[in-house]
Write a protein that holds these residues in place. Structure first.
Motif, mmCIF file in Angstrom:
data_model
loop_
_atom_site.group_PDB
_atom_site.id
_atom_site.type_symbol
_atom_site.label_atom_id
_atom_site.label_comp_id
_atom_site.label_asym_id
_atom_site.label_seq_id
_atom_site.Cartn_x
_atom_site.Cartn_y
_atom_site.Cartn_z
ATOM 1 N N ILE A 95 0.834 -1.209 0.000
ATOM 2 C CA ILE A 95 0.000 0.000 0.000
ATOM 3 C C ILE A 95 0.864 1.252 0.000
ATOM 4 O O ILE A 95 0.572 2.231 -0.706
ATOM 5 C CB ILE A 95 -0.969 -0.031 1.201
ATOM 6 N N TYR A 96 1.952 1.244 0.749
ATOM 7 C CA TYR A 96 2.793 2.437 0.804
ATOM 8 C C TYR A 96 3.577 2.648 -0.489
ATOM 9 O O TYR A 96 3.794 3.793 -0.908
ATOM 10 C CB TYR A 96 3.712 2.410 2.025
ATOM 11 N N THR A 97 4.020 1.576 -1.140
ATOM 12 C CA THR A 97 4.701 1.771 -2.419
ATOM 13 C C THR A 97 3.715 2.268 -3.475
ATOM 14 O O THR A 97 4.065 3.097 -4.317
ATOM 15 C CB THR A 97 5.381 0.478 -2.896
ATOM 16 N N LEU A 98 2.471 1.794 -3.413
ATOM 17 C CA LEU A 98 1.452 2.304 -4.326
ATOM 18 C C LEU A 98 1.148 3.761 -4.020
ATOM 19 O O LEU A 98 1.054 4.604 -4.932
ATOM 20 C CB LEU A 98 0.176 1.461 -4.220
ATOM 21 N N ARG A 99 1.024 4.096 -2.740
ATOM 22 C CA ARG A 99 0.774 5.485 -2.371
ATOM 23 C C ARG A 99 1.906 6.390 -2.855
ATOM 24 O O ARG A 99 1.664 7.511 -3.324
ATOM 25 C CB ARG A 99 0.619 5.612 -0.856
ATOM 26 N N LEU A 100 3.126 5.920 -2.747
ATOM 27 C CA LEU A 100 4.271 6.720 -3.192
ATOM 28 C C LEU A 100 4.165 7.023 -4.689
ATOM 29 O O LEU A 100 4.396 8.155 -5.118
ATOM 30 C CB LEU A 100 5.570 5.973 -2.884
ATOM 31 N N GLU A 214 8.799 12.083 -1.674
ATOM 32 C CA GLU A 214 9.373 10.749 -1.507
ATOM 33 C C GLU A 214 10.001 10.600 -0.117
ATOM 34 O O GLU A 214 9.773 9.602 0.569
ATOM 35 C CB GLU A 214 10.428 10.492 -2.585
ATOM 36 N N GLN A 215 10.782 11.582 0.282
ATOM 37 C CA GLN A 215 11.417 11.526 1.602
ATOM 38 C C GLN A 215 10.373 11.459 2.710
ATOM 39 O O GLN A 215 10.515 10.706 3.681
ATOM 40 C CB GLN A 215 12.322 12.746 1.799
ATOM 41 N N HIS A 216 9.323 12.251 2.560
ATOM 42 C CA HIS A 216 8.271 12.288 3.574
ATOM 43 C C HIS A 216 7.558 10.944 3.698
ATOM 44 O O HIS A 216 7.375 10.422 4.808
ATOM 45 C CB HIS A 216 7.268 13.379 3.228
ATOM 46 N N LEU A 217 7.166 10.364 2.574
ATOM 47 C CA LEU A 217 6.400 9.122 2.616
ATOM 48 C C LEU A 217 7.274 7.934 3.009
ATOM 49 O O LEU A 217 6.803 7.024 3.704
ATOM 50 C CB LEU A 217 5.725 8.872 1.273
ATOM 51 N N ILE A 218 8.523 7.919 2.581
ATOM 52 C CA ILE A 218 9.420 6.839 3.003
ATOM 53 C C ILE A 218 9.657 6.918 4.512
ATOM 54 O O ILE A 218 9.650 5.905 5.217
ATOM 55 C CB ILE A 218 10.746 6.909 2.218
ATOM 56 N N GLY A 219 9.832 8.132 5.024
ATOM 57 C CA GLY A 219 9.970 8.296 6.465
ATOM 58 C C GLY A 219 8.724 7.855 7.206
ATOM 59 O O GLY A 219 8.802 7.191 8.250
ATOM 60 N N SER A 220 7.566 8.212 6.667
ATOM 61 C CA SER A 220 6.295 7.814 7.273
ATOM 62 C C SER A 220 6.170 6.295 7.301
ATOM 63 O O SER A 220 5.722 5.711 8.300
ATOM 64 C CB SER A 220 5.137 8.430 6.490
ATOM 65 N N TYR A 221 6.572 5.644 6.212
ATOM 66 C CA TYR A 221 6.514 4.180 6.134
ATOM 67 C C TYR A 221 7.405 3.541 7.202
ATOM 68 O O TYR A 221 6.983 2.635 7.918
ATOM 69 C CB TYR A 221 6.937 3.727 4.737
ATOM 70 N N HIS A 222 8.615 4.029 7.339
ATOM 71 C CA HIS A 222 9.538 3.436 8.313
ATOM 72 C C HIS A 222 9.060 3.679 9.748
ATOM 73 O O HIS A 222 9.205 2.800 10.612
ATOM 74 C CB HIS A 222 10.936 3.997 8.118
ATOM 75 N N ARG A 223 8.461 4.829 10.009
ATOM 76 C CA ARG A 223 7.921 5.082 11.349
ATOM 77 C C ARG A 223 6.746 4.153 11.637
ATOM 78 O O ARG A 223 6.581 3.672 12.768
ATOM 79 C CB ARG A 223 7.507 6.550 11.482
ATOM 80 N N LEU A 224 5.941 3.902 10.611
ATOM 81 C CA LEU A 224 4.815 2.987 10.790
ATOM 82 C C LEU A 224 5.304 1.574 11.081
ATOM 83 O O LEU A 224 4.810 0.908 11.998
ATOM 84 C CB LEU A 224 3.941 2.996 9.542
ATOM 85 N N ILE A 225 6.277 1.105 10.314
ATOM 86 C CA ILE A 225 6.814 -0.248 10.525
ATOM 87 C C ILE A 225 7.406 -0.370 11.926
ATOM 88 O O ILE A 225 7.219 -1.379 12.619
ATOM 89 C CB ILE A 225 7.877 -0.573 9.466
#
Length: 230
Positions: A95-100, A214-225
């Motif tokens: 879902i996060y890669t699709l959102r990106l 990209e930086q924002h969403l990748i950071g968001s993904y890692h915080r979620l994980i």
């Protein structure tokens, strides 16, 4: 019936009673309960019990569950009924890669179409983020986060892109709410990150805008994980 479902049904009945358009409240009410965890992953949603609690026929309830399946919040299985989705770490990654991918397109298209009204809306959301304190409500953080990103999709002027976003938006909301409950640092990072996005898109630099989202969403993904129990 399991206790959490029974409690949620009582709440749902209270929310929807005496509504002039009762059926229209079912989808958002159940959606909210799933997003906030009032209905837990894997919970069964008995169609008959829902209809009884809401004092309505099973037809509108069935339609509501079908809509929630489209949003990725409910699984419908033949002869087994409806069940709240239980998303794995692999689901989160997909879902996060699709959102990106979607948000890259959204921000690229939004740049030449941004108006003063779009920027003013972003600024209003940013004001809300700046005012958050350590005791913020997860629902408030979720609403502010999604409201900011909604501006980019709205400015993109791409109906099919918006529909693709709407198909995963509820699952993203469920992730974000659980992350805000588990890791209470949104008030520390949200304003600065979103302000950086706002300033770059206002400047019109497409390459820089794609990089910052990209930086924002990748950071968001890692915080979620990091916040997930699994």
């Amino acid at each position: 019936m399991e206790g959490t479902v029974a409690s949620a049904l009582d709440q749902l009945a209270t929310q929807t009673e005496r509504s002039p358009a009762l059926w229209a409240t079912v989808v958002p009410a159940i959606r909210q309960m799933i997003i906030t965890g009032a209905l837990a992953p894997g919970e069964h949603l008995p169609e008959g019990e829902l209809a009884k609690a809401l004092q309505m026929s099973r037809g509108p309830v069935r339609e509501a569950l079908i809509e929630l399946e489209r949003e990725g919040l409910v699984v419908l299985r033949r002869h087994r009924g409806a069940q709240v989705i239980a998303l794995t770490a692999d689901d989160v990654e997909e879902i996060y890669t699709l959102r990106l991918s979607l948000e890259r397109l959204a921000i690229e298209r939004a740049l030449p179409r941004l108006t003063d009204e779009h920027l003013a809306t972003m600024d209003e959301v940013l004001d809300g983020m700046r005012e958050l304190g350590p005791e913020y409500e997860p629902q408030t953080a979720l609403e502010l986060d999604l409201a900011f990103h909604h501006v980019l999709y709205a400015a993109a002027g791409h109906a099919r892109l918006d529909r693709a976003w709407q198909q995963i938006r509820s699952q993203v909301a469920m992730f974000l709410h659980s992350r805000h409950v588990a890791r209470r640092d949104f008030h520390e990072i949200a304003y600065a990150e979103h302000k950086a996005i706002r300033d770059i898109v206002a400047g019109g630099d497409s390459a820089a805008a794609v990089e910052v989202i990209e930086q924002h969403l990748i950071g968001s993904y890692h915080r979620l994980i990091a916040a997930r129990p699994d």
